[in-house]
Write a protein that holds these residues in place. Structure first.
Motif, PDB file in Angstrom:
ATOM      1  N   GLN A  10      11.778  44.925  13.492  1.00  0.00           N
ATOM      2  CA  GLN A  10      10.646  44.301  14.181  1.00  0.00           C
ATOM      3  C   GLN A  10       9.410  44.298  13.281  1.00  0.00           C
ATOM      4  OE1 GLN A  10      10.283  46.630  17.732  1.00  0.00           O
ATOM      5  NE2 GLN A  10      11.842  45.466  18.846  1.00  0.00           N
ATOM      6  N   TYR A  12       9.330  44.673   9.950  1.00  0.00           N
ATOM      7  CA  TYR A  12       9.579  43.889   8.736  1.00  0.00           C
ATOM      8  C   TYR A  12       9.496  42.396   9.024  1.00  0.00           C
ATOM      9  CZ  TYR A  12      11.557  42.892   4.156  1.00  0.00           C
ATOM     10  OH  TYR A  12      11.744  42.457   2.877  1.00  0.00           O
ATOM     11  N   ASP A  13       9.965  41.978  10.191  1.00  0.00           N
ATOM     12  CA  ASP A  13       9.877  40.563  10.561  1.00  0.00           C
ATOM     13  C   ASP A  13       8.423  40.123  10.705  1.00  0.00           C
ATOM     14  OD1 ASP A  13      12.606  40.119  10.486  1.00  0.00           O
ATOM     15  OD2 ASP A  13      12.889  40.483  12.635  1.00  0.00           O
ATOM     16  N   LEU A  14       7.539  41.032  11.091  1.00  0.00           N
ATOM     17  CA  LEU A  14       6.121  40.707  11.164  1.00  0.00           C
ATOM     18  C   LEU A  14       5.509  40.553   9.768  1.00  0.00           C
ATOM     19  CD1 LEU A  14       4.958  43.121  14.016  1.00  0.00           C
ATOM     20  CD2 LEU A  14       5.192  40.634  14.154  1.00  0.00           C
ATOM     21  N   MET A  16       7.238  39.720   6.855  1.00  0.00           N
ATOM     22  CA  MET A  16       7.892  38.727   6.010  1.00  0.00           C
ATOM     23  C   MET A  16       8.311  37.512   6.833  1.00  0.00           C
ATOM     24  SD  MET A  16       7.706  40.368   3.189  1.00  0.00           S
ATOM     25  CE  MET A  16       8.698  39.447   2.063  1.00  0.00           C
ATOM     26  N   ASN A  17       8.234  36.358   6.211  1.00  0.00           N
ATOM     27  CA  ASN A  17       8.667  35.119   6.829  1.00  0.00           C
ATOM     28  C   ASN A  17      10.034  34.767   6.233  1.00  0.00           C
ATOM     29  OD1 ASN A  17       8.177  33.160   8.647  1.00  0.00           O
ATOM     30  ND2 ASN A  17       6.680  32.044   7.415  1.00  0.00           N
ATOM     31  N   ARG A  18      11.111  35.009   7.003  1.00  0.00           N
ATOM     32  CA  ARG A  18      12.455  34.815   6.458  1.00  0.00           C
ATOM     33  C   ARG A  18      13.324  34.014   7.410  1.00  0.00           C
ATOM     34  NH1 ARG A  18      14.470  40.209   6.649  1.00  0.00           N
ATOM     35  NH2 ARG A  18      13.041  40.235   8.344  1.00  0.00           N
ATOM     36  N   THR A  19      14.415  33.511   6.863  1.00  0.00           N
ATOM     37  CA  THR A  19      15.389  32.792   7.678  1.00  0.00           C
ATOM     38  C   THR A  19      16.217  33.802   8.465  1.00  0.00           C
ATOM     39  OG1 THR A  19      17.081  32.853   5.962  1.00  0.00           O
ATOM     40  CG2 THR A  19      15.563  30.969   5.931  1.00  0.00           C
ATOM     41  N   SER A  23      17.323  37.609   7.423  1.00  0.00           N
ATOM     42  CA  SER A  23      17.052  38.722   8.327  1.00  0.00           C
ATOM     43  C   SER A  23      18.319  39.505   8.630  1.00  0.00           C
ATOM     44  CB  SER A  23      16.425  38.200   9.616  1.00  0.00           C
ATOM     45  OG  SER A  23      16.096  39.257  10.464  1.00  0.00           O
ATOM     46  N   ASP A  60      12.868  43.614  -1.778  1.00  0.00           N
ATOM     47  CA  ASP A  60      12.293  42.279  -1.943  1.00  0.00           C
ATOM     48  C   ASP A  60      11.186  42.234  -2.995  1.00  0.00           C
ATOM     49  OD1 ASP A  60       9.861  43.071  -0.800  1.00  0.00           O
ATOM     50  OD2 ASP A  60      10.337  42.225   1.149  1.00  0.00           O
ATOM     51  N   SER A  62       8.184  43.548  -2.918  1.00  0.00           N
ATOM     52  CA  SER A  62       6.805  43.492  -2.445  1.00  0.00           C
ATOM     53  C   SER A  62       6.055  44.800  -2.630  1.00  0.00           C
ATOM     54  CB  SER A  62       6.757  43.070  -0.977  1.00  0.00           C
ATOM     55  OG  SER A  62       7.414  43.992  -0.158  1.00  0.00           O
TER      56      SER A  62
END
Length: 73
Positions: A10, A12-14, A16-19, A23, A60, A62
């Protein structure tokens, strides 16, 4: 352990913008990593969450200190 993995994803999804495929791949990798930590004796869900997020950010790139501008000087 599952709660920590859900929280990791949850958060990490906030960040990063990923497919959906990316994900799912990240979830599989972090699940394996957190399972290893859990089997090694780490039981604190907060610590597992922090370690999992750190792991994904290292994967990734970052959290690369050179990219962040740290030269060691």
């Amino acid at each position: 352990m599952e709660a920590a993995i859900d929280r990791i994803m949850q958060t990490y999804d906030l960040l990063m913008n990923r497919t959906a495929a990316a994900s799912a791949e990240a979830r599989a990798k972090v699940t394996s990593y957190v399972t290893t930590l859990f089997e090694a004796g780490e039981r604190d869900p907060h610590r597992l969450t922090v370690c999992g997020l750190t792991y994904l950010r290292e994967l990734d790139g970052s959290s690369d200190p050179v990219k962040a501008g740290y030269t060691g000087l």
